[in-house]
Design a protein around this motif. Structure first.
Motif, short mmCIF file in Angstrom:
data_model
loop_
_atom_site.label_atom_id
_atom_site.label_comp_id
_atom_site.label_asym_id
_atom_site.label_seq_id
_atom_site.Cartn_x
_atom_site.Cartn_y
_atom_site.Cartn_z
N ILE A 149 45.36 51.45 39.63
CA ILE A 149 46.11 50.01 39.50
C ILE A 149 46.11 49.19 40.21
N PRO A 150 45.66 48.11 39.72
CA PRO A 150 45.51 47.33 39.96
C PRO A 150 46.67 46.38 41.37
N ALA A 151 46.60 46.29 42.94
CA ALA A 151 47.33 45.59 44.11
C ALA A 151 48.47 44.71 43.51
N ASN A 152 48.06 43.76 42.03
CA ASN A 152 48.75 42.57 42.33
C ASN A 152 49.93 43.40 41.13
N LEU A 185 28.08 48.16 44.90
CA LEU A 185 29.14 46.41 44.46
C LEU A 185 27.74 46.35 43.24
N ASN A 186 26.30 45.76 43.95
CA ASN A 186 25.00 45.14 43.83
C ASN A 186 25.70 44.20 44.36
N LYS A 187 26.49 43.97 45.17
CA LYS A 187 26.53 42.04 46.23
C LYS A 187 26.56 42.03 46.81
N ASN A 220 41.96 39.57 44.14
CA ASN A 220 41.28 38.79 42.76
C ASN A 220 40.25 39.84 42.79
N MET A 221 39.94 40.94 43.11
CA MET A 221 39.01 41.98 42.63
C MET A 221 38.94 42.97 41.48
N GLY A 222 37.89 42.81 40.67
CA GLY A 222 37.92 43.78 39.53
C GLY A 222 38.49 45.57 40.17
N ALA A 223 39.09 46.55 38.74
CA ALA A 223 39.10 47.17 39.98
C ALA A 223 38.45 48.08 40.52
N GLY A 224 36.79 48.54 39.55
CA GLY A 224 35.95 49.10 40.22
C GLY A 224 36.06 49.13 41.75
N GLU A 225 36.13 47.49 41.83
CA GLU A 225 35.69 46.87 43.03
C GLU A 225 36.54 47.68 44.36
N GLU A 226 37.61 47.44 43.38
CA GLU A 226 38.93 47.57 45.34
C GLU A 226 38.78 49.21 45.23
N VAL A 227 38.68 50.33 44.08
CA VAL A 227 38.20 51.74 44.14
C VAL A 227 37.25 52.31 45.05
N ILE A 228 35.65 51.56 44.58
CA ILE A 228 35.44 51.51 45.40
C ILE A 228 35.36 51.11 46.79
N ILE A 229 35.98 50.30 47.44
CA ILE A 229 36.06 49.80 48.83
C ILE A 229 36.76 50.82 49.60
N HIS A 254 31.57 51.73 36.39
CA HIS A 254 30.43 52.20 35.54
C HIS A 254 30.09 52.57 35.66
N PRO A 255 28.38 53.51 34.58
CA PRO A 255 27.95 54.58 34.69
C PRO A 255 26.91 54.64 36.05
#
Length: 514
Positions: A149-152, A185-187, A220-229, A254-255
């Motif tokens: 669930i997004p923080a916002n 994240l490949n960022k 302002n992150m995507g759900a996947g970014e937030e979850v991984i971090i 994503h896979p």
């Protein structure tokens, strides 16, 4: 040694000085989980199964096993209570609305290893569950689906971290965690900041700093970014020997990210001696797990069955709800399936459903499930040639025999109709190697060079049978799938008489009631 093998070799040693071995449920059980036992045979366990079958219940009950006296530990919950406990309780997960079944007299028995010995502990449900203070001590973290669930969407978080007057404490994640997050994240991130406030007990606002100078937070992150971090930073900070429970690990990812995350988790679990148990509907996650770390939950006639070391095909044909044809034929592995696809003609293949299930024990188990529950349709099993009469008898008693049946009355007649074996006395690949070594024409059909003939005759051993196709393909510099087709095709064409009994067996079963 690969990280998977390292984990396997250390699991039953004092390297993992805390481990949950099993959880068992009595006839009352909880929710839909009863009359069963689940064993954990690897430091990381993936549990697959249809929705509503009990995966989450199992994770939640494991979370309730352990007590924790370390007041600084705050389990992963979206709680803002100043009195948040350092451990989980049944009230965190099991809430009964008016009129709902309260599972009185349920008993959950845990077998675990701690302080150099194996122990058991049983939690019993009367009006309340028995005393938490008797539970073993271990740090436990449960990652539920609320993590995506997004923080916002939480007004408390928004109001706190957007307020000018709020005092914020900022720390920077370790280089190790930052590197893992960067890879997943490949960022091009340079660092990750963790922001906390005394007003929020159990939530930290993460912010990414990119090498371009751009920064952005959870809001302002995507759900996947937030979850991984959140997941990587949290797990890396846990004390050694903790147990980590994750509901639907793939959520928000994503896979490709799922696969990379899983590889990182293998290394974290080994380095920190953790135990990780997660549920999943993802074939990508299930595929990267070693067989001993896979469990499939499946219901037969309202009885929950726990299937160990299931094949990926079995697990995910169950999840997508494939409907059996006139007859389901269970085999051990993908090679056995390919052989039968080559052996049977199209008329026969259109009438059957071929399923590889991972082991000869699972072949017996699955056929037994069909026998005891006729609504599943007819089924037979074709095991490798090394299935022994003793194994068949033992597993028949365990998985096939119906309540009230006498083994001696039914085994001989029923087993002959239910089970058959491949030619030879071992795996089909051993049969192929033996025939190759005996038959120069078989060798020439694959490659007509004298070098290849010498390789087969003098270098290829029966011990190579597990990697037969890979070894031959590598030697010939050819595609492995091409070699599979050539070896299996020649075998069926020229040694067909050794397999005719399987065709007759399946055709006869299509006419039988069993």
């Amino acid at each position: 040694m690969s990280i998977r093998k390292k984990l396997s070799s250390k699991w039953q040693t004092d390297y993992f000085n805390q481990r949950l071995n099993s959880i068992s449920f009595n006839h009352i059980g909880l929710r839909a989980v009863k009359n069963c036992s689940i064993e954990f045979n690897y430091p990381i366990t993936a549990i697959a199964g249809a929705n509503g079958i009990g995966k989450t219940t199992i994770l939640q009950l494991i979370a309730c096993l352990y007590h924790n006296l370390d007041k600084s530990h705050k389990p992963y919950r979206f709680s803002n209570s100043k009195k948040a406990k350092s451990y989980y309780t049944f009230s965190d997960f099991f809430i009964h609305f008016k009129g709902e079944e309260k599972s009185e007299n349920a008993e959950i028995t845990y077998s675990f290893y701690t302080k150099g010995s194996n122990k058991t502990h049983t939690l019993k449900k009367g009006k309340k569950w028995n005393d938490y203070r008797l539970r073993p001590i271990r740090h436990t973290d449960f990652f539920g689906v609320s993590r995506v669930i997004p923080a916002n969407e939480f007004s408390t978080f928004k109001n706190t971290f957007s307020s000018v007057g709020t005092s914020i404490t900022q720390e920077t994640l370790s280089l190790k965690s930052t590197e893992m997050i960067r890879n997943i994240l490949n960022k091009p991130l340079t660092s990750v900041d963790v922001n906390s406030s005394e007003k929020i007990v159990n939530f930290k606002l993460n912010s990414i700093n990119l090498d371009s100078g751009l920064s952005y937070s959870n809001f302002n992150m995507g759900a996947g970014e937030e979850v991984i971090i959140a997941m990587i930073s949290r797990i890396n900070e846990l004390p050694n020997a903790s147990i980590v429970l994750i509901e639907e690990l793939e959520l928000g990812l994503h896979p490709k990210a799922q696969k990379i995350l899983m590889e990182k988790l293998f290394h974290i679990v080994y380095a920190k001696r953790l135990q990780l148990i997660f549920t999943t509907h993802s074939p990508f996650l299930f595929n990267v797990m070693p067989p001993e770390g896979k469990i499939l939950l499946k219901k037969f006639d309202e009885q929950l069955e726990v299937i160990y070391r299931p094949s990926n095909f079995l697990a995910f044909s169950e999840l997508v709800g494939e409907t059996p044809r006139e007859l389901t034929v269970y085999v051990e592995d993908h090679i056995a399936k390919l052989i039968l696809q080559e052996l049977f003609n199209s008329s026969l293949l259109k009438r059957i459903n071929l399923v590889d299930v991972g082991s000869k024990e699972n072949v017996i188990r699955m056929v037994g499930a069909h026998y005891r529950n006729t609504s599943l349709g007819k089924a037979v099993g074709v095991a490798d040639g090394d299935l022994t009469p003793k194994e068949l008898k033992n597993w028949y008693k365990k998985y096939v025999l119906k309540e009230g049946e006498a083994f001696d009355d039914v085994f001989e007649s029923n087993s002959a109709k239910m089970f058959n074996k491949f030619a030879g006395t071992d795996a089909p690949e051993v049969y192929m190697v033996e025939k190759l070594k005996q038959n120069d024409e078989y060798i020439r059909a694959i490659d007509d060079s004298d070098e290849f003939k010498s390789f087969i005759k003098h270098e290829l051993s029966l011990e190579d049978h597990h990697n037969l196709f890979y070894v031959v393909a590598k030697y010939l510099c050819k595609n492995e799938m091409v070699i599979k087709a050539q070896l299996i095709g020649y075998m069926i064409q020229n040694y067909r008489e050794d397999f005719e009994g399987l065709i007759e067996f399946v055709e006869a079963r299509l006419k039988d009631e069993i």
